[in-house]
Write a protein that holds these residues in place. Structure first.
Motif, short mmCIF file in Angstrom:
data_model
loop_
_atom_site.label_atom_id
_atom_site.label_comp_id
_atom_site.label_asym_id
_atom_site.label_seq_id
_atom_site.Cartn_x
_atom_site.Cartn_y
_atom_site.Cartn_z
N ALA A 121 49.21 33.86 43.68
CA ALA A 121 48.37 34.25 44.82
C ALA A 121 47.50 35.46 44.48
N LEU A 122 48.08 36.39 43.73
CA LEU A 122 47.33 37.58 43.34
C LEU A 122 46.15 37.22 42.43
N VAL A 123 46.39 36.33 41.45
CA VAL A 123 45.31 35.91 40.55
C VAL A 123 44.25 35.13 41.32
N PHE A 124 44.69 34.26 42.22
CA PHE A 124 43.75 33.46 43.01
C PHE A 124 42.88 34.38 43.88
N LEU A 125 43.50 35.40 44.47
CA LEU A 125 42.76 36.32 45.36
C LEU A 125 41.69 37.08 44.60
N ILE A 126 42.07 37.71 43.50
CA ILE A 126 41.10 38.57 42.81
C ILE A 126 40.07 37.74 42.04
N THR A 127 40.33 36.46 41.83
CA THR A 127 39.33 35.62 41.16
C THR A 127 38.15 35.32 42.08
N PHE A 128 38.42 35.04 43.34
CA PHE A 128 37.36 34.64 44.26
C PHE A 128 36.90 35.77 45.19
N ALA A 129 37.70 36.79 45.37
CA ALA A 129 37.31 37.90 46.24
C ALA A 129 36.58 38.97 45.41
N ARG A 130 35.30 38.71 45.14
CA ARG A 130 34.54 39.63 44.28
C ARG A 130 34.11 40.90 44.99
N MET A 131 34.29 40.95 46.32
CA MET A 131 33.94 42.19 47.02
C MET A 131 34.96 43.29 46.77
N ILE A 132 36.14 42.88 46.22
CA ILE A 132 37.15 43.89 45.88
C ILE A 132 36.62 44.74 44.74
N PRO A 133 36.80 46.07 44.78
CA PRO A 133 36.31 46.93 43.70
C PRO A 133 36.83 46.53 42.33
N TYR A 134 36.03 46.82 41.35
CA TYR A 134 36.31 46.41 39.96
C TYR A 134 37.67 46.96 39.49
N THR A 135 37.93 48.20 39.71
CA THR A 135 39.17 48.81 39.22
C THR A 135 40.40 48.17 39.86
N ILE A 136 40.30 47.86 41.16
CA ILE A 136 41.44 47.23 41.85
C ILE A 136 41.69 45.83 41.29
N ARG A 137 40.63 45.10 41.00
CA ARG A 137 40.80 43.75 40.45
C ARG A 137 41.46 43.82 39.07
N VAL A 138 41.05 44.77 38.27
CA VAL A 138 41.69 44.94 36.96
C VAL A 138 43.17 45.27 37.13
N GLY A 139 43.46 46.15 38.08
CA GLY A 139 44.87 46.51 38.32
C GLY A 139 45.69 45.33 38.78
N PHE A 140 45.12 44.53 39.70
CA PHE A 140 45.86 43.35 40.19
C PHE A 140 46.10 42.35 39.07
N LEU A 141 45.10 42.14 38.19
CA LEU A 141 45.29 41.20 37.09
C LEU A 141 46.38 41.69 36.14
N THR A 142 46.43 42.99 35.89
CA THR A 142 47.48 43.56 35.05
C THR A 142 48.85 43.35 35.68
N ILE A 143 48.93 43.58 37.02
CA ILE A 143 50.20 43.38 37.74
C ILE A 143 50.62 41.91 37.67
N ALA A 144 49.64 40.99 37.77
CA ALA A 144 49.97 39.57 37.71
C ALA A 144 50.63 39.21 36.38
N TYR A 145 50.12 39.74 35.26
CA TYR A 145 50.73 39.47 33.96
C TYR A 145 52.10 40.15 33.83
N LEU A 146 52.21 41.33 34.45
CA LEU A 146 53.53 41.97 34.45
C LEU A 146 54.56 41.10 35.17
N LEU A 147 54.18 40.57 36.34
CA LEU A 147 55.09 39.72 37.11
C LEU A 147 55.44 38.45 36.33
N THR A 148 54.40 37.90 35.62
CA THR A 148 54.67 36.70 34.82
C THR A 148 55.65 37.01 33.70
N GLY A 149 55.52 38.16 33.08
CA GLY A 149 56.47 38.56 32.04
C GLY A 149 57.86 38.76 32.58
#
Length: 576
Positions: free
Chosen positions: A71-99
């Motif tokens: 859900a986190l990856v899906f959200l930050i992929t299509f919600a481009r109004m989210i600030p750049y830094t927050i999207r990078v942080g969410f993507l990093t968290i998504a890989y952490l959760l996958t690990g």
């Protein structure tokens, strides 16, 4: 101008820096979006595999984590109004959760470590700050905690472990490996392309800035040369103005001016024209350069109303500049030097009164600039003031000289008439404490009266026969007219200077006293004549007939004026 160019280059550098930052941020955002698109595509596959495995094992915790990461990856992929830094942080968290879910399901394995490695690569590639170091610390702590939990049995890995020889396991490995290759190769390839493109753009900008800098340096050098030239011109103009301001002789003033302008400003020909009183013609009064002497000897002049550059300047009172005389139609060829290519002429004027023109010529084209007009006009204005002042002084001196000559003539005539009316020689001598009228003039007296200067003669001189006495003749001078002479004898071989000065001062005072006495006698004589005329007029008014009036007039004039004979005759016939 140089400051403006420097400001423009500084603005260009700032703009280039801002554009470079925007390009880097745009490239990072593009790279992030590519990461998200790839993560969403490949993550969808992992999502269903892990979700299938979680349902099969009936593991609620794993199911929640899988849903959250997807859900986190899906959200930050299509919600481009989210600030750049927050999207990078969410993507990093998504890989952490996958690990974490990989460790939870299969224990310490390569897939989980790859996910943690990907989280570090994501934040290292997409964030310019050193946050990847913090991410390494977080991953190290997370791996340590998971290892502890698995080794202590808090997390039972065995129940969730996926067998290595199953199709599901191999699909998971292939997907993870493929995703890792795409994740590493894609950004590196894009980064290299972007880096090469930015390097090329920076090289182009650097070349442009280098060219602009060279152009700025060239213009700065030209500006410094122009500034030095203007400063030298101003200093020279002030020097010339200062030199000519001390001159009072017009002829020397004009000659010095043309010489100074030619030598100091390096012009080949300099000339000054002065107009006549009516302003109809202008005569060449001073010139220097080739052929100038011949023009001066010819007494070269021009008519102001005729066509010509100098004529027009004098007529309209405006400066003229031509850097190419070959294109000028108003050139007076009889005055232009043979090699002249440029000409600059400034009017000599005092207010609205035109005195003439100052003309300079050069043998090169394009040598005169706008500041040369101001400089030459400054010299011309100063020269006009000095000429006008010298002219007024010369006229005043001539007027004073005429007045002095008239006064000398009046004084000479008055004393001649006065001495003639006395009919005796006024000679006095003081010898041996005795005043007498016997006067034996010295031989040097005539020389003193003729020259109007003190003359001395030592003992034994040809003009002084005495052997022990010096003589001195001091003229009595009134308004440059010699009235007489003072003859002094002094026992000694040389007359002291203080005695000479004392006698000279006494002679000056004597001249003033004599003049005052003459004026007083003249006033007294005039008063006597007025009294005599009054008496005669009174007696004439008492007569009652023409015969009595004529008799009385003849008798009174003869007796009153001491005239030997007086005759009065009335005209009897108009035709005779």
């Amino acid at each position: 101008m140089i400051l403006s160019d420097s400001s423009n280059i500084s603005e260009s550098i700032e703009t280039a820096s801002v554009n470079a930052q925007k390009m880097i941020r745009g490239a990072n955002e593009t790279l992030l979006q590519n990461f998200l698109n790839g993560s969403l595509i490949l993550g969808t596959i992992l999502f269903f595999l892990n979700l299938y495995n979680a349902f099969q094992q009936e593991d609620t915790f794993a199911t929640i984590i899988v849903f959250a990461a997807y859900a986190l990856v899906f959200l930050i992929t299509f919600a481009r109004m989210i600030p750049y830094t927050i999207r990078v942080g969410f993507l990093t968290i998504a890989y952490l959760l996958t690990g974490v879910i990989s460790f939870y399901q299969s224990g310490m394995n390569a897939n989980g470590l790859l996910y943690l490695l990907i989280s570090v690569l994501v934040i290292a590639l997409l964030e310019e700050r050193g946050l990847w170091i913090l991410q390494i610390g977080i991953n190290t702590i997370l791996v340590s905690i998971m290892s502890y939990l698995i080794n202590t049995g808090i997390i039972e890995v065995g129940s969730s472990l996926v067998e290595n020889n199953t199709l599901l396991y191999w699909i998971s490995v292939i997907v993870n490996f493929t995703f890792l290759l795409i994740l590493t190769a894609g950004p590196i390839s894009q980064f290299m392309r972007t880096w090469h493109r930015q390097v090329e753009e920076l090289n182009l900008q650097n070349d442009q800035l280098t060219r602009e800098n060279l152009d700025l340096q060239a213009r700065r050098t030209e500006f410094e040369k122009d500034f030095d030239r203007r400063r030298l011109r101003q200093v020279t103009a002030r020097q010339i103005s200062r030199e000519i301001s001390h001159q009072s002789d017009i002829d020397k003033l004009l000659t010095d001016t043309v010489d100074l302008i030619r030598t100091q400003l390096n012009y080949q020909h300099v000339a000054i024209f002065i107009t006549d009183e009516r302003g109809e013609t202008a005569s060449l009064v001073a010139a220097t350069g080739e052929g100038s002497q011949a023009l001066l000897e010819r007494k070269y002049r021009i008519r102001v109303q005729e066509p010509g550059i100098i004529n027009s300047v004098i007529l309209h009172g405006e400066s003229f500049l031509s850097n190419n005389l070959a294109e000028e139609t108003r050139v007076n060829r009889s005055f232009i030097i043979p090699k002249a290519q440029a000409e600059l002429t400034a009017p000599l004027r005092i207010g609205q009164k035109m005195l003439g023109a100052l003309d300079v010529q050069a043998e090169q084209t394009d040598v005169f600039r706008d500041e040369d007009i101001e400089m030459l006009q400054t010299i011309a204005d100063q020269l006009a003031l000095v000429i006008d002042k010298a002219t007024q002084i010369q006229a005043l001196q001539e007027h004073v000289a005429n007045l002095e000559e008239s006064y000398r003539s009046y004084t000479r005539g008055a004393w001649t008439s006065h001495l003639a009316s006395i009919k005796e020689n006024l000679n006095y001598a003081f010898v041996n404490d005795t005043l007498s009228t016997e006067f034996e003039p010295f031989k040097i007296s005539e020389e003193a009266m003729n020259n109007g200067e003190i003359v001395t003669a030592a003992p034994g001189d040809e003009n002084n026969p005495d052997s022990d006495e010096s003589i001195m003749a001091v003229p009595i001078v009134l308004r440059d007219q010699v009235l007489g002479v003072l003859n002094i004898k002094y026992k000694g071989k040389e007359i002291p200077r203080d005695l000479t000065a004392l006698v000279s001062n006494a002679s000056d005072r004597l001249a003033l006293a004599l003049e005052n006495a003459r004026l007083l006698e003249q006033i007294q004589q005039r008063a006597d004549r007025e009294h005599l005329v009054g008496e005669i007029s009174s007696k004439l008014r008492s007569a009652t007939d023409i015969d009595s009036i004529l008799r009385t007039t003849a008798a009174e004039l003869g007796k009153s004026l001491g005239i030997d004979e007086v005759r009065i005759q009335l005209r009897a016939n108009e035709n005779k």
